[in-house]
Design an enzyme around this catalytic site. Structure first.
Site, PDB file in Angstrom:
ATOM      1  N   LYS A 374       0.880  -1.170   0.000  1.00 37.40           N
ATOM      2  CA  LYS A 374       0.000   0.000   0.000  1.00 37.40           C
ATOM      3  C   LYS A 374       0.918   1.220   0.000  1.00 37.40           C
ATOM      4  O   LYS A 374       1.586   1.496   0.999  1.00 37.40           O
ATOM      5  CB  LYS A 374      -0.888   0.021   1.237  1.00 37.40           C
ATOM      6  CG  LYS A 374      -1.835  -1.164   1.350  1.00 37.40           C
ATOM      7  CD  LYS A 374      -2.603  -1.093   2.657  1.00 37.40           C
ATOM      8  CE  LYS A 374      -3.434  -2.337   2.901  1.00 37.40           C
ATOM      9  NZ  LYS A 374      -4.580  -2.438   2.000  1.00 37.40           N
ATOM     10  N   ARG A 451      -8.568 -12.853   3.394  1.00 37.57           N
ATOM     11  CA  ARG A 451      -9.384 -14.015   3.018  1.00 37.57           C
ATOM     12  C   ARG A 451      -8.580 -15.307   3.130  1.00 37.57           C
ATOM     13  O   ARG A 451      -9.142 -16.382   3.289  1.00 37.57           O
ATOM     14  CB  ARG A 451      -9.955 -13.825   1.606  1.00 37.57           C
ATOM     15  CG  ARG A 451      -8.943 -13.838   0.505  1.00 37.57           C
ATOM     16  CD  ARG A 451      -9.499 -13.259  -0.783  1.00 37.57           C
ATOM     17  NE  ARG A 451      -9.630 -11.829  -0.678  1.00 37.57           N
ATOM     18  CZ  ARG A 451     -10.121 -11.044  -1.647  1.00 37.57           C
ATOM     19  NH1 ARG A 451     -10.514 -11.577  -2.788  1.00 37.57           N
ATOM     20  NH2 ARG A 451     -10.216  -9.736  -1.472  1.00 37.57           N
TER      21      ARG A 451
END
Length: 594
Positions: A374, A451
């Site tokens: 990021k 996930r």
């Protein structure tokens, strides 16, 4: 850059990837919390002392507020209550308004109901004066200014008076499970706490103009008023060098009616809700050098110690998880200096459990994005401490159940906690991981790591905990923020019954939830040429493909729902956590045993 633009970068969890144990799991550092072994921690913390976590640079980091105002129900008449700030709760129907139209006529708000007019007379017209500005109309969550009253030598009276809005009267009469959004009483309690802070008062009274009808409604009103007022006392002070203790010490509720025993039960339930909200916010607000996976495990130990006869805790270290084949989870964890902690906190009811369920929370205590870093303005990397918001809500729900102790349901709170960092031995784009389920996953984005951790946690909930129904909760995708904004969580489930139950729990808790589609054809995006599946699909429909990924790890016959709370976990304007999810999950869990 706007929140919408920032969120388009694939999202908070942005994706959720992971590497290690694909086919071989290298040995990882041993978590300090469990001394290298999984063990029960149910009695490791004294419930009598304020539990804290020791962090370099900080003497104490508490999991709950040390001081909160005492909430009691009193029989005083509002006009003769002798405290600092009296707040009178009114509905829109108690008032009438005129003017303020397109012709710029001055808006006039006046008293309509006889009950409010009578109280206004007892307070020598103070309520009429508060309405004279025309800016208070009784809307839900609203509050007027506080007006100082002249003191009378002849009789006791409050020092200040204000008005609180309950919204439309018809909303008060709706069953909690049918009311979408914040509970009017809970919102009024929160508004009072905010007003009390602003006025720096030591005591506050909240008077209902109309008594709720029926014992259940009266108890529910007491519960919601207490929950709102106590949770409204939240302030982020633990990491400030000159933090001032809140002044509010006592809150008195008037006009509730009902028996003292029932009202006391309502107050206790409200205090439990507030405790869960505080714990959730405290965990989310904590900086990532404080809230590590070990810190989450310590928080779970604190909860277990509050009700050791109902709660037991097991924390698995990396070696134990490797033996279970949790390649997806450990792949995410391997680049961090912080050891992972797989948390399994179990609530067992006093009597026989009718149902065994699990709540699985995403526990990424910091998400750098890994090699899909990021980076740059709008990446939100500075806010990635809240990527464990699902874990915080899970522990917040456990904190509520420790207080309320519902019957008939066994609840497993499961968190696969770790950090997603960048390191030479860390997860790489293109790596293939093997899950405990047996499915292999090609990692095409290391910033879709959540996930991957959830995949192994969901397997554990089914195979080791034996849950028949599972809700997972996660700050999973920025795509869900684009779809639903910052106040509503997305719900994904193939089960209509599961959806109905969670929607009812959402309404009762006052935390907004919206069912989203699970378009099966979007699953084509997850196909891999080298593994069973990829961990991300394309940019479009990102929250849907994330849910479809998780669905691959659910056995046939197990009820399951996924909640994406990327939006409501954080109040962007205040730059503080909301505590979202704890009340909703606790409500759903309680109803499973009803």
């Amino acid at each position: 850059m706007s929140l919408v633009q920032r969120s388009l970068r694939m999202g908070l969890d942005a994706a959720i990837y992971n590497r290690r144990a694909a086919f071989k799991v290298a040995q990882l550092r041993t978590p300090s919390i469990a001394a290298g072994r999984s063990r029960s921690m149910a009695t490791s913390v004294s419930a009598s002392a304020m539990p804290v976590a020791t962090v370099p640079g900080f003497d104490k980091v508490a999991f709950e507020p040390e001081v909160l105002p005492a909430v009691t129900v009193v029989a005083d008449a509002p006009a003769s209550w002798a405290g600092d700030l009296l707040a009178v709760a009114v509905t829109e129907e108690d008032l009438s308004s005129s003017g303020g139209d397109d012709k710029n006529a001055e808006k006039v708000v006046s008293i309509k109901s006889d009950a409010l007019a009578s109280l206004d007379k007892q307070l020598q017209g103070a309520l009429s004066e508060l309405l004279s500005g025309g800016d208070f109309e009784g809307k839900q969550s609203s509050a007027s200014r506080a007006l100082r009253l002249g003191q009378s030598a002849a009789a006791a009276r409050p020092r200040y008076v204000a008005l609180l809005g309950l919204g439309k009267g018809e909303a008060l009469a709706k069953p909690a499970s049918e009311r979408y959004g914040a509970n009017p009483y809970q919102a009024a309690g929160a508004a009072l706490a905010k007003l009390a802070k602003a006025e720096k008062v030591a005591s506050a009274g909240l008077a209902l103009l109309s008594t709720p009808q029926g014992a259940d409604a009266q108890q529910e009103a007491a519960k919601r008023l207490a929950a709102g007022a106590l949770a409204g006392c939240y302030e982020s002070l633990r990491f400030k060098s000159k933090a001032k203790a809140p002044k509010l010490a006592a809150l008195h509720l008037m006009g509730l009616g009902g028996s003292q025993q029932q009202l006391e039960a309502g107050l206790q339930a409200g205090a439990g809700l507030a405790a869960g909200n505080f714990m959730t916010r405290y965990l989310v607000e904590a900086p990532p050098n404080v809230c590590t996976p070990s810190h989450l495990a310590d928080a779970a130990a604190h909860i277990a110690a509050l009700a050791p006869e109902r709660l037991r805790l097991q924390v698995l270290d990396a070696d134990a998880c490797a033996k279970l084949g949790m390649g997806c989870y450990l792949g995410v964890a391997e680049a961090s200096m912080e050891p992972p902690a797989f948390i399994h906190l179990t609530y067992e009811p006093k009597g026989q459990a009718k149902k065994k369920i699990a709540i699985v929370g995403k526990g990424l205590t910091f998400d750098s994005g890994g090699y899909n870093l990021k980076a740059g303005p709008g990446s939100m990397i500075e806010l990635m401490k809240f990527d464990m918001g699902g874990a915080a809500a899970t522990l917040g729900a456990a904190r509520i159940l420790a207080a309320t102790q519902p019957d008939g349901v066994e609840v497993h709170f499961i968190i696969a906690s770790c950090e997603n960092m960048v390191h030479g031995k860390g997860l790489r784009p293109g790596d293939v991981l093997k899950s405990a389920h047996g499915k292999t996953v090609e990692v095409n984005n290391t910033d879709a790591e959540g996930r991957l951790t959830l995949a192994d946690a969901l397997w554990y909930a089914q195979e080791k905990a034996g849950a028949a129904a599972i809700v997972d909760i996660a700050t999973l995708t920025g795509a869900c923020i684009i779809a639903l904004g910052g106040e509503v969580a997305g719900m994904f489930t193939p089960s209509d019954a599961m959806a109905a139950g969670l929607c009812a729990a959402s309404n009762a808790a006052g935390e907004k939830l919206w069912r989203m589609p699970m378009e099966a054809s979007y699953g084509e995006q997850l196909k891999s040429s080298v593994a069973d599946m990829k961990n991300t699909g394309g940019r479009a429909g990102g929250s849907i493909t994330a849910a479809l990924f998780l669905k691959e790890f659910i056995k046939e016959g197990v009820e399951w729902a996924h909640l994406d709370i990327a939006g409501p976990v954080w109040d962007e304007k205040a730059s503080l956590p909301t505590g979202y999810g704890a009340a909703l999950l606790a409500q759903w869990a309680t109803e499973q045993g009803a």
